[in-house]
Design a protein around this motif. Structure first.
Motif, PDB file in Angstrom:
ATOM      1  N   GLU A 131       0.808  -1.219   0.000  1.00 23.88           N
ATOM      2  CA  GLU A 131       0.000   0.000   0.000  1.00 23.88           C
ATOM      3  C   GLU A 131       0.843   1.272   0.000  1.00 23.88           C
ATOM      4  O   GLU A 131       0.310   2.367  -0.152  1.00 23.88           O
ATOM      5  CB  GLU A 131      -0.959   0.013   1.200  1.00 23.88           C
ATOM      6  CG  GLU A 131      -0.288   0.205   2.549  1.00 23.88           C
ATOM      7  CD  GLU A 131       0.097  -1.121   3.187  1.00 23.88           C
ATOM      8  OE1 GLU A 131       0.516  -2.037   2.449  1.00 23.88           O
ATOM      9  OE2 GLU A 131      -0.006  -1.220   4.429  1.00 23.88           O
ATOM     10  N   VAL A 132       2.153   1.129   0.169  1.00 19.62           N
ATOM     11  CA  VAL A 132       3.030   2.304   0.160  1.00 19.62           C
ATOM     12  C   VAL A 132       3.307   2.716  -1.285  1.00 19.62           C
ATOM     13  O   VAL A 132       3.992   2.022  -2.020  1.00 19.62           O
ATOM     14  CB  VAL A 132       4.353   2.015   0.896  1.00 19.62           C
ATOM     15  CG1 VAL A 132       5.333   3.162   0.692  1.00 19.62           C
ATOM     16  CG2 VAL A 132       4.090   1.800   2.378  1.00 19.62           C
ATOM     17  N   ALA A 133       2.762   3.866  -1.659  1.00 23.35           N
ATOM     18  CA  ALA A 133       2.878   4.285  -3.053  1.00 23.35           C
ATOM     19  C   ALA A 133       4.082   5.186  -3.276  1.00 23.35           C
ATOM     20  O   ALA A 133       4.661   5.206  -4.350  1.00 23.35           O
ATOM     21  CB  ALA A 133       1.606   5.009  -3.486  1.00 23.35           C
ATOM     22  N   ASP A 134       4.441   5.929  -2.259  1.00 26.74           N
ATOM     23  CA  ASP A 134       5.537   6.866  -2.438  1.00 26.74           C
ATOM     24  C   ASP A 134       6.194   7.177  -1.097  1.00 26.74           C
ATOM     25  O   ASP A 134       5.519   7.252  -0.073  1.00 26.74           O
ATOM     26  CB  ASP A 134       5.011   8.170  -3.063  1.00 26.74           C
ATOM     27  CG  ASP A 134       6.136   8.984  -3.675  1.00 26.74           C
ATOM     28  OD1 ASP A 134       7.226   8.414  -3.889  1.00 26.74           O
ATOM     29  OD2 ASP A 134       5.926  10.187  -3.918  1.00 26.74           O
ATOM     30  N   VAL A 135       7.501   7.350  -1.137  1.00 18.92           N
ATOM     31  CA  VAL A 135       8.262   7.606   0.083  1.00 18.92           C
ATOM     32  C   VAL A 135       9.240   8.729  -0.182  1.00 18.92           C
ATOM     33  O   VAL A 135       9.860   8.781  -1.245  1.00 18.92           O
ATOM     34  CB  VAL A 135       9.038   6.335   0.522  1.00 18.92           C
ATOM     35  CG1 VAL A 135      10.010   6.660   1.641  1.00 18.92           C
ATOM     36  CG2 VAL A 135       8.074   5.246   0.955  1.00 18.92           C
TER      37      VAL A 135
END
Lengths: 170, 170
Positions: A131-135
DNA sequence: CCTGTTCTCCGAACAATATTCGGACGAGCT
DNA sequence: AGCTCGTCCGAATATTGTTCGGAGAACAGG
């Protein structure tokens, strides 16, 4: 629920040192020990004081590098948000989690031993969650906490952000 | 500078409640009161424990709205950075300041009574500083602090960010 | 295996503190 | 003034913090 000046003095003193003896606290705020004791108890029961925490040096624990990591969750459904929040809160590197509006959904405050640890946190941990799309990582050079209680001045409420306070001495 | 398991147990206990009696602390970690007292003193002298702070409820103070404000300083000279840092640290709305690398130079954590106060903070205070080139506000829906000490497990250092810890129970 | 050393931890004695409680004092109201 | 309410105080008691000598374990060297 209103706090008088004595309450404020006590809160300020306990934010500087929550473990000073009640005698010292009483002396510092100018009342008898029994009075300050009663006030402190009332503040705790009213929920104004939520507890007392030891302030532990992260550097002394060998965690010299801090970062604030901006995380975007896609899709930002309740299930994903709450799931990620619980998961990231339990990581040993994490020291604080902010759930936010805006460009990102989370700001994750981490403390690690070195920049390697930071890199590993991002690429080994975060990006493994689907679910992590961008960091986006920001190294924290300095983190300064500010006591939440104003010097004195009766009634803080009512005039939001418009009080005189612009750095230049009157 | 190494911490043994007893030190860690004590730190964990004091992060939950820094004001518990030394007797209770000793019972909680399973040693005699004199032992825990000596350990706590050593931890303070070594700088591992930096102090004890009362945890004050911002809601109880009538500051229900929190935000993280991203600030870009132009030019990001030492003079500007340090000047802004000192100035923003003294504002009554500010509860924490992060000096960072990355897209922004500062993350300012504020707590205000309502969204009006937030708006006023940004347009009345921040944008009046000439060195503030850009501001981006994120409302903080939730702020969760995490204790900085791991359950037990000897030696935290040495294996940065690669320890087993992925949410799924083994 | 023994011995000296070092370190940690303990428990009892003493000093200091927290906590309780009855009453004094002042503010506000009728 | 007389009354009520709330706050604060100071002394008595219970609890706690703090100190210190010594017991015991872990270890290195002979």
């Amino acid at each position: 629920m209103a706090l008088d000046e004595l309450d404020r003095l006590i809160l300020r003193a306990l934010q500087k040192d929550a473990r000073q003896t009640n005698r010292d606290l009483a002396t510092a705020v100018g009342v008898a020990p029994s009075t300050s004791l009663e006030r402190v108890r009332a503040l705790r029961e009213r929920g104004v004081i939520r507890g007392y925490r030891a302030d532990v040096s992260l550097e002394a624990l060998g965690r010299d590098v801090q970062a604030m990591i901006s995380v975007r969750i896609r899709p930002p459904s309740r299930r994903n948000i709450e799931g990620f929040r619980e998961w990231v809160s339990r990581l040993p590197e994490t020291i604080a989690v902010f759930v936010t509006s805006g460009r990102q959904d989370f700001l994750v405050h981490v403390a690690v031993p070195d920049t390697n640890g930071l890199y590993a946190f991002v690429i080994d941990r975060l990006t493994q969650r689907p679910e992590v799309a961008d960091v986006e990582t920001s190294v924290v050079y300095e983190h300064r906490r500010v006591p939440a209680i104003e010097p004195a001045r009766d009634r803080d409420r009512g005039g939001p952000a418009t009080s005189r306070h612009d750095g230049a001495a009157p």
